[in-house]
Design an enzyme around this catalytic site. Structure first.
Site, PDB file in Angstrom:
ATOM      1  N   ARG A   1      -6.908   5.645   5.842  1.00  9.31           N
ATOM      2  CA  ARG A   1      -6.799   4.762   4.667  1.00  9.31           C
ATOM      3  C   ARG A   1      -7.267   5.498   3.419  1.00  9.31           C
ATOM      4  O   ARG A   1      -6.632   5.440   2.364  1.00  9.31           O
ATOM      5  CB  ARG A   1      -7.631   3.483   4.880  1.00  9.31           C
ATOM      6  CG  ARG A   1      -6.940   2.449   5.758  1.00  9.31           C
ATOM      7  CD  ARG A   1      -7.726   1.150   5.820  1.00  9.31           C
ATOM      8  NE  ARG A   1      -8.956   1.290   6.594  1.00  9.31           N
ATOM      9  CZ  ARG A   1      -9.095   0.905   7.870  1.00  9.31           C
ATOM     10  NH1 ARG A   1      -8.095   0.355   8.514  1.00  9.31           N
ATOM     11  NH2 ARG A   1     -10.244   1.066   8.492  1.00  9.31           N
TER      12      ARG A   1
ATOM     13  N   PHE B   1       2.596  -3.615   8.877  1.00  9.18           N
ATOM     14  CA  PHE B   1       1.525  -3.957   9.826  1.00  9.18           C
ATOM     15  C   PHE B   1       0.178  -3.885   9.094  1.00  9.18           C
ATOM     16  O   PHE B   1      -0.720  -3.143   9.477  1.00  9.18           O
ATOM     17  CB  PHE B   1       1.539  -3.025  11.042  1.00  9.18           C
ATOM     18  CG  PHE B   1       2.869  -2.911  11.733  1.00  9.18           C
ATOM     19  CD1 PHE B   1       3.274  -3.873  12.656  1.00  9.18           C
ATOM     20  CD2 PHE B   1       3.746  -1.859  11.463  1.00  9.18           C
ATOM     21  CE1 PHE B   1       4.502  -3.775  13.305  1.00  9.18           C
ATOM     22  CE2 PHE B   1       4.972  -1.758  12.099  1.00  9.18           C
ATOM     23  CZ  PHE B   1       5.353  -2.715  13.021  1.00  9.18           C
TER      24      PHE B   1
ATOM     25  N   ASP C   1       2.878  -8.438   7.513  1.00  5.92           N
ATOM     26  CA  ASP C   1       2.242  -8.675   8.810  1.00  5.92           C
ATOM     27  C   ASP C   1       2.753 -10.018   9.331  1.00  5.92           C
ATOM     28  O   ASP C   1       3.191 -10.863   8.547  1.00  5.92           O
ATOM     29  CB  ASP C   1       0.714  -8.706   8.674  1.00  5.92           C
ATOM     30  CG  ASP C   1       0.002  -8.381   9.982  1.00  5.92           C
ATOM     31  OD1 ASP C   1      -0.472  -7.249  10.147  1.00  5.92           O
ATOM     32  OD2 ASP C   1      -0.061  -9.281  10.864  1.00  5.92           O
TER      33      ASP C   1
ATOM     34  N   ASP D   1       1.776   1.345  10.516  1.00  3.17           N
ATOM     35  CA  ASP D   1       0.602   1.365  11.407  1.00  3.17           C
ATOM     36  C   ASP D   1       0.701   0.239  12.437  1.00  3.17           C
ATOM     37  O   ASP D   1      -0.076  -0.722  12.400  1.00  3.17           O
ATOM     38  CB  ASP D   1      -0.673   1.219  10.543  1.00  3.17           C
ATOM     39  CG  ASP D   1      -1.940   1.345  11.375  1.00  3.17           C
ATOM     40  OD1 ASP D   1      -1.888   1.962  12.448  1.00  3.17           O
ATOM     41  OD2 ASP D   1      -2.981   0.826  10.933  1.00  3.17           O
TER      42      ASP D   1
ATOM     43  N   CYS E   1      -1.196   4.211  17.906  1.00  9.47           N
ATOM     44  CA  CYS E   1      -2.523   4.041  18.522  1.00  9.47           C
ATOM     45  C   CYS E   1      -2.373   3.815  20.022  1.00  9.47           C
ATOM     46  O   CYS E   1      -3.291   3.349  20.683  1.00  9.47           O
ATOM     47  CB  CYS E   1      -3.279   2.891  17.868  1.00  9.47           C
ATOM     48  SG  CYS E   1      -2.465   1.302  18.048  1.00  9.47           S
TER      49      CYS E   1
END
Ligand code: SAH
Length: 396
Positions: A212, A228, A250, A300, A340
């Site tokens: 970030r 996201f 989102d 992300d 991730c």
């Protein structure tokens, strides 16, 4: 005499390299009786002592190692030592980077398999993921209370992986004060509201802190699409980096509401920020049809892969969104893209991004690489600990 797990012939190698897991297929037999989570000794086929570990009878990962030291017993002193060792590094990072929140215990990588502890200000948030971690809960909590008398402890073990260990999902106050509805934390000079009780994971994605921060450098005068977004950490970063406009997307309205409040909390210009509740997969397609373009896109997504069977589908998912992102970028534009999913290797992720660029008909350069922040260390014996990968890609 203590209960022993005797390994099959030749299956001691990974433990000798200090990998902390014993898979069910590596176990020849168990000598004695132990209940879930209890501490057992792991011995080789020839009877040589290898490790002391927690038993997980319901899981494919049959035992997780607490210690490779035959003289070390698993008691409150053990947990205190492990916590202090982890704290040392976190205190250094906290001071260096001006943080009041960080991952204090990153499970296996901190020698405490199945245990995650995040610190948000004066709150310690626990996630106990294995039978061994659950079995040791009272001892761990006592150690925490002793070392952190000023902190409240809140349990967020409401995660589906516990089912694999035959454990129920749990959540609630362990000791001290109930967390407020929203708690404000500090990250690289920005403030963020965190919802410990009902936010994702333990409340916030601490692992993306440095990405970030890095993203700010790409924002100057740019039109940014933050896919996201969760609670808008990247959006606040983009605004701090003087972006022209940032659109956050989102599916969670609760997350978007906090994202808006995070922009306000930092006294940034809310008129430059938009918050859209939508499915990223659909919105990107719609933007393509409408001819919308962006200078910076942040991608992300949540974990797409829980097990090996889902890997192929996840690859398609990653390729799809990154291909669309490349098509929406202006020339010279930058895509910051992340995975991730622990089961997706960095190499594979890089290939997927490359494929997406080719299929999007764009020429693309990798210009920067990202990984989880340093309070999520990776023990060299446990490469699985590196789960978060990211690339900055530039359209030529
Ligand atoms: N970038 C965030 C973390 C993202 S976590 C940060 O820096 O804090 C992943 C987010 O994706 C979650 O907030 C989840 O609600 C959201 N999400 C999951 N599937 C989605 C979809 N198909 N479309 C849009 N958002 C989605």
């Amino acid at each position: 005499m203590s209960v022993r797990l005797v390994l099959a012939k030749g299956r001691e190698k990974s433990l000798q390299r200090r990998h902390p897991w014993v898979f069910s297929g590596a176990v020849a037999r168990m000598e004695g009786k132990a209940s879930p989570g209890e501490t057992v000794d792991i011995v080789s086929h020839q009877g040589a002592w290898l490790a002391r570990a927690a038993l997980s009878p319901a899981s494919q990962i049959r035992a997780r190692v607490w210690t490779f030291d035959p003289t070390e017993s698993i008691d409150i002193d053990f947990f205190e030592r492990r916590l202090q060792r982890a704290q040392q590094w976190r205190s250094e990072i906290a001071q260096r980077d001006g943080l009041d929140s960080y991952r204090l215990i990153a499970g296996e990588s901190d020698g405490l398999p199945g245990i995650t502890i995040d610190r948000f200000g004066q709150f310690l948030v626990l996630q106990l993921l294995s039978a061994g971690a659950e079995y040791q809960r009272p001892v761990l909590v006592s150690a925490l209370q002793k070392l952190y008398p000023e902190c409240s402890i809140y349990d967020r073990s409401d995660v589906a992986v516990r089912k694999k260990e035959g454990l129920p999902l749990t959540q609630g106050l362990v000791c001290g004060e109930l967390p407020p509805e929203l708690l404000s934390i500090e990250e690289h000079g920005m403030k963020l509201w965190v919802d410990i009780k009902s936010g994702h994971k333990t409340g916030y994605y601490l692992d993306q802190r440095d990405s970030r921060f890095a993203s700010r450098r790409y924002a100057q005068d740019k039109r940014v699409l933050n896919c996201f977004s969760y609670t808008g950490g990247f959006a606040v970063s983009a605004l701090l980096g003087n972006c022209r406009e940032v659109i956050s997307v989102d599916t969670s309205q609760e997350a978007l509401d906090i994202a808006r409040r995070n922009v306000e909390l930092n006294q940034l210009d809310v008129s430059k920020a938009q918050f859209i509740r939508d499915d990223v997969f659909k919105l990107l397609r719609r933007y393509r049809e409408q001819g919308e373009t962006f200078d910076v896109i942040i991608m992300d997504p949540p974990k797409f892969v829980e097990n090996k069977n889902q890997l192929a589908g996840a690859c398609r998912g990653y390729k799809d969104i990154n291909l669309l992102a490349f098509q929406l970028l202006n020339p010279g534009g930058v895509l910051l893209t992340f995975s991730c999913s622990g089961l997706m290797s960095g190499d594979l992720f890089q290939k997927i991004i490359a494929d997406a660029a080719v299929d999007a008909g764009r020429e693309v350069q990798f210009i920067e690489q990202f990984r989880q922040a340093a309070d999520h260390p990776v023990n060299v014996a446990y490469p699985e600990g590196l789960y978060l990968k990211g690339f900055a890609c530039r359209l030529i």
